[in-house]
Design a protein around this motif. Structure first.
Motif, mmCIF file in Angstrom:
data_model
loop_
_atom_site.group_PDB
_atom_site.id
_atom_site.type_symbol
_atom_site.label_atom_id
_atom_site.label_comp_id
_atom_site.label_asym_id
_atom_site.label_seq_id
_atom_site.Cartn_x
_atom_site.Cartn_y
_atom_site.Cartn_z
ATOM 1 N N PRO A 105 0.907 -1.321 -0.099
ATOM 2 C CA PRO A 105 -0.056 0.058 0.028
ATOM 3 C C PRO A 105 0.975 1.224 -0.097
ATOM 4 O O PRO A 105 1.961 1.391 0.795
ATOM 5 N N LYS A 106 0.464 2.349 -0.923
ATOM 6 C CA LYS A 106 1.219 3.409 -0.951
ATOM 7 C C LYS A 106 1.265 4.232 0.308
ATOM 8 O O LYS A 106 2.062 4.771 0.598
ATOM 9 N N GLU A 107 0.333 4.156 1.073
ATOM 10 C CA GLU A 107 0.027 4.941 2.459
ATOM 11 C C GLU A 107 1.322 4.173 3.587
ATOM 12 O O GLU A 107 1.674 5.001 4.459
ATOM 13 N N PHE A 108 1.704 3.001 3.124
ATOM 14 C CA PHE A 108 2.840 2.503 3.932
ATOM 15 C C PHE A 108 4.223 2.323 3.238
ATOM 16 O O PHE A 108 4.903 1.798 3.995
ATOM 17 N N GLN A 109 4.400 2.950 2.301
ATOM 18 C CA GLN A 109 5.734 2.884 1.659
ATOM 19 C C GLN A 109 6.710 3.511 2.629
ATOM 20 O O GLN A 109 6.469 4.311 3.362
ATOM 21 N N PRO A 110 7.895 2.831 2.762
ATOM 22 C CA PRO A 110 8.905 3.183 3.616
ATOM 23 C C PRO A 110 9.762 4.402 3.080
ATOM 24 O O PRO A 110 9.635 4.566 1.975
#
Length: 117
Positions: A36-41
């Motif tokens: 998920p994009k919102e959890f990208q490191p």
């Protein structure tokens, strides 16, 4: 900071995973297109003399690429997840927690001392 901890191998009450093992087991997962994009490191390559600030509550890990001497500093702020930090200190470092509590009382921070478990 909103990444579900369990999805990245950080399970409450379990020992911390060594960074090299985390990279082996989780890096491909979190850097894949399906993650998920919102959890990208956020990845940082730190060079000698540079400082990295990690905001309170952000899960993070460090992998040293060569022999390294590091100086780290953790601070306790009344803003942010203070209750979570206080609970962890009380659970994992009981002697320090008692001394910290005494210091809070001594310096008139009853508002913070009242959060003691």
């Amino acid at each position: 900071p909103s990444t579900p901890y369990e999805s990245i191998g950080m399970v409450e009450g379990k020992p911390q995973t060594p960074s090299s093992i985390w990279f082996r087991d989780y890096y491909d997962k979190v850097s894949s297109q399906s993650w998920p994009k919102e959890f990208q490191p956020v990845e940082v390559l730190q060079y000698p003399g540079e400082t990295v600030f990690v905001p309170a509550g952000w899960p993070h890990l460090v992998l040293n690429l060569e022999l390294t001497v590091a100086v780290t500093h953790n601070y306790a702020a009344e803003f942010g997840p203070f209750q979570k930090m206080w609970d962890e200190v009380a659970r994992e470092e009981e002697d320090f927690g008692r001394r910290w509590y005494s210091g809070l009382k001594k310096f008139g921070r009853d508002d913070l001392a009242s959060m003691a478990p």
